[in-house]
Scaffold this active site. Sequence first.
Site, short mmCIF file in Angstrom:
data_model
loop_
_atom_site.label_atom_id
_atom_site.label_comp_id
_atom_site.label_asym_id
_atom_site.label_seq_id
_atom_site.Cartn_x
_atom_site.Cartn_y
_atom_site.Cartn_z
N PHE A 190 -10.44 28.88 4.20
CA PHE A 190 -9.34 27.39 4.18
C PHE A 190 -10.38 26.35 4.60
O PHE A 190 -10.60 25.60 3.51
CB PHE A 190 -8.11 27.86 5.19
CG PHE A 190 -7.57 26.46 5.18
CD1 PHE A 190 -6.44 26.20 3.84
CD2 PHE A 190 -7.50 24.60 5.58
CE1 PHE A 190 -5.46 25.10 4.03
CE2 PHE A 190 -6.99 23.47 4.90
CZ PHE A 190 -5.73 23.82 4.22
N LYS B 204 4.48 17.19 4.29
CA LYS B 204 2.99 17.38 3.31
C LYS B 204 3.51 17.80 2.25
O LYS B 204 5.39 18.26 2.04
CB LYS B 204 2.89 18.77 3.67
CG LYS B 204 1.62 19.00 2.61
CD LYS B 204 1.04 20.93 3.13
CE LYS B 204 0.25 21.41 1.88
NZ LYS B 204 -0.36 22.82 2.43
N THR C 120 -5.35 17.21 1.71
CA THR C 120 -4.01 17.19 2.27
C THR C 120 -4.30 17.67 4.00
O THR C 120 -3.41 16.53 4.64
CB THR C 120 -3.38 18.34 1.67
OG1 THR C 120 -3.59 18.83 0.37
CG2 THR C 120 -1.70 18.29 2.33
N THR C 121 -4.66 18.70 4.57
CA THR C 121 -4.65 19.15 5.66
C THR C 121 -5.45 17.99 6.01
O THR C 121 -4.92 17.82 7.98
CB THR C 121 -5.00 20.75 5.74
OG1 THR C 121 -4.29 21.97 4.99
CG2 THR C 121 -4.78 20.99 7.31
N TRP C 122 -6.16 18.06 6.26
CA TRP C 122 -6.87 16.66 6.53
C TRP C 122 -6.32 15.22 7.27
O TRP C 122 -6.48 14.94 7.70
CB TRP C 122 -8.17 16.42 5.90
CG TRP C 122 -9.10 15.89 6.63
CD1 TRP C 122 -9.82 15.56 7.39
CD2 TRP C 122 -10.35 15.16 6.09
NE1 TRP C 122 -11.01 14.30 8.12
CE2 TRP C 122 -11.06 14.60 7.64
CE3 TRP C 122 -11.55 15.24 4.73
CZ2 TRP C 122 -12.94 13.96 6.82
CZ3 TRP C 122 -12.51 14.85 4.56
CH2 TRP C 122 -12.82 14.23 5.59
N HIS D 197 2.81 18.42 -2.35
CA HIS D 197 1.87 18.45 -3.07
C HIS D 197 2.61 18.50 -4.87
O HIS D 197 2.21 18.19 -5.38
CB HIS D 197 1.80 20.47 -3.42
CG HIS D 197 0.88 20.54 -2.53
ND1 HIS D 197 -0.59 19.42 -2.64
CD2 HIS D 197 0.33 21.62 -1.94
CE1 HIS D 197 -1.43 20.22 -1.35
NE2 HIS D 197 -0.75 21.75 -1.10
N LYS E 217 -15.59 24.76 3.29
CA LYS E 217 -17.38 24.19 3.38
C LYS E 217 -16.94 21.98 3.98
O LYS E 217 -17.88 21.83 4.55
CB LYS E 217 -17.91 23.57 1.99
CG LYS E 217 -18.64 25.20 1.54
CD LYS E 217 -19.92 24.75 1.10
CE LYS E 217 -20.47 26.21 0.38
NZ LYS E 217 -20.65 26.29 -1.13
S1 PPS Z 1 -4.18 22.46 0.53
O1 PPS Z 1 -3.72 24.28 0.53
O2 PPS Z 1 -3.63 22.21 -0.79
O3 PPS Z 1 -2.95 22.43 1.16
O4 PPS Z 1 -5.57 22.05 0.99
P1 PPS Z 1 -6.08 21.20 1.69
O5 PPS Z 1 -5.96 20.34 2.75
O6 PPS Z 1 -5.35 20.18 0.46
O7 PPS Z 1 -7.50 21.06 0.95
C1 PPS Z 1 -8.55 21.97 1.46
C2 PPS Z 1 -9.79 21.51 1.26
O8 PPS Z 1 -9.57 19.78 2.84
C3 PPS Z 1 -10.74 20.71 3.07
N1 PPS Z 1 -11.07 19.89 4.44
C4 PPS Z 1 -12.16 19.23 5.05
N2 PPS Z 1 -12.66 18.49 5.11
C5 PPS Z 1 -13.86 17.57 5.87
N3 PPS Z 1 -13.36 17.60 6.73
C6 PPS Z 1 -12.34 18.36 7.39
N4 PPS Z 1 -11.84 17.83 8.45
C7 PPS Z 1 -11.55 19.08 6.44
N5 PPS Z 1 -10.51 19.95 6.79
C8 PPS Z 1 -9.90 20.25 5.04
C9 PPS Z 1 -11.41 22.12 3.60
O9 PPS Z 1 -12.26 22.58 3.53
C10 PPS Z 1 -10.80 21.78 1.80
O10 PPS Z 1 -11.95 21.77 1.21
P2 PPS Z 1 -13.60 23.21 0.69
O11 PPS Z 1 -13.98 22.59 -0.61
O12 PPS Z 1 -12.69 24.43 0.30
O13 PPS Z 1 -13.80 23.46 1.63
#
Ligand code: PPS
Length: 509
Positions: free
Chosen positions: A467, A321, A238-240, A323, A470
């Site tokens: 947050f 945003k 989501t945040t990405w 969910h 990985k």
């Molecule tokens: S939430 O709380 O539901 O809004 O979380 P959400 O943003 O959907 O998901 C968080 C996971 O997205 C990973 N994340 C990223 N991955 C790759 N590149 C970028 N730029 C990025 N930004 C956020 C974040 O690390 C969480 O995954 P995990 O597997 O826990 O690392």
Amino acid sequence: MSRQLLSGHKVEQASEEVVKNMKILSFIHGVVRILPEGWLYPGTAPTFIDRISNMKFRSDDVMVMTFPKCGTTWMQEIVWTMLHNPNLDNPKEDETIFLRSPDLSYDMIFDSKSLGGSPIKPIAERFKEIHPGKEMDNGVMADILEALGVLASLCPPAVSYIGQYIMSRQLLSGHKVEQASEEVVKNMKILSFIHGVVRILPEGWLYPGTAPTFIDRISNMKFRSDDVMVMTFPKCGTTWMQEIVWTMLHNPNLDNPKEDETIFLRSPDLSYDMIFDSKSLGGSPIKPIAERFKEIHPGKEMDNGVMADILEALGGPRVIKNHFPFPLLPRDILDTIKVVYVARNPKDMTTSFWNFYSSTNVHEFRGDIDSFARLIMNDGMIYCPYWPHVMAAWEKRHHPNLHFVFYEDLISDIMHELRKINEFLGAGLSEEKLEAIKRHISFSSMKSRVGTLPGNPFKKEQDKTVFFRKGIVGDWKNNFSPELQEEMDQWIKKNLTDTDLNLSWALAE
Ligand code: PPS
């Protein structure tokens, strides 16, 4: 029981003494007090009052309003006669006044159950004419008014009070709300849902007890044609995607000073209010959100949620945003706004979700990843079920206003995906700008901006990895036992049987 009406009034159950003293036995759904004034009504009244809040009144409507026994019927007859029977020759004058001049406060009093199963006969007959076969348990007046030519509510909510507690409620979307069983709540091992947990049927979505209010509020929201919604099941990217879309639309040159503002304000979350319930979080939402809300509405209580007001005050194009899944949103939402849906391998979603809920100070899950994954698979964790969420979007993937993308594709070829998003949004960004955006939205770059992205509110201790943990594909392999891998593979296969969604890449080799 306490509940908040759309008008902002609080609903409380009347005391036993009040009910006893009233010496009226027919209020089988109990009696409520509506505060702060203290109006006393039968227990079904809140439903019908909220329904009135949602009604579309017309400019030629005339309302006769009275305290009971103050001349209502007399004034109804005067007004009806002047408007509809000035020559005293309208044959409709022989029709009961209940149908010529319907009563907005009727349903709470002539409750079909307390009156032996049916409303007053001519009303019941009219209702059956309008809606053959439809139950009358949810009230009849909105339909009768609508058929009179008065446009009634968009799609009214219906609450049935049984005894003192809300046992089932109908959302504007048509979904039913039930309290989740005690067992489900206990197994979830999350203590912060102080307003209980509800299941929203038929899909069975599990949410904190305040969710129905906020879902109904979304049904009534005015979306704008330039809104873009980022919709996901939690922990799927989501945040990405919020940062990608916001940057493309508001910061294409990477020089917008607003990029330092928390993403909670740049891209507000429609599903925020049910989770960041101000009561369960010690009286206030996350600080910048509370501050923004106070700026917009000085002195207004935050107990009723803050997001609708924050969104309303936001300039466009809004990056929203969310969910909540498609079935809980207005049915025609894609005709108004653009939606980017991000899906992720459920094994990595589970790994991310468990890590997050085990280490945040918002909703602390007390259990291992195996028990968490089993709750996900058995639809026993908040936000579940997972599959109907994904499938509802997958089925709409050809709609021109929906862009469906996998987290895994973002990881494997980000430039390719950025180009597609650029085209979908109509942002018209050059290859050079997309390259710069690619660097800006990389995992390491976003992690370095953890203060403005949703890092801080979740930390137990100062820890950037809560947050931005990985950000990779396949971390489930480092977390799942062989048994759990096998169970999840079976679950994935079972849920994708008879669908055209192929996730073979998500299974164990
Ligand atoms: S939430 O709380 O539901 O809004 O979380 P959400 O943003 O959907 O998901 C968080 C996971 O997205 C990973 N994340 C990223 N991955 C790759 N590149 C970028 N730029 C990025 N930004 C956020 C974040 O690390 C969480 O995954 P995990 O597997 O826990 O690392």
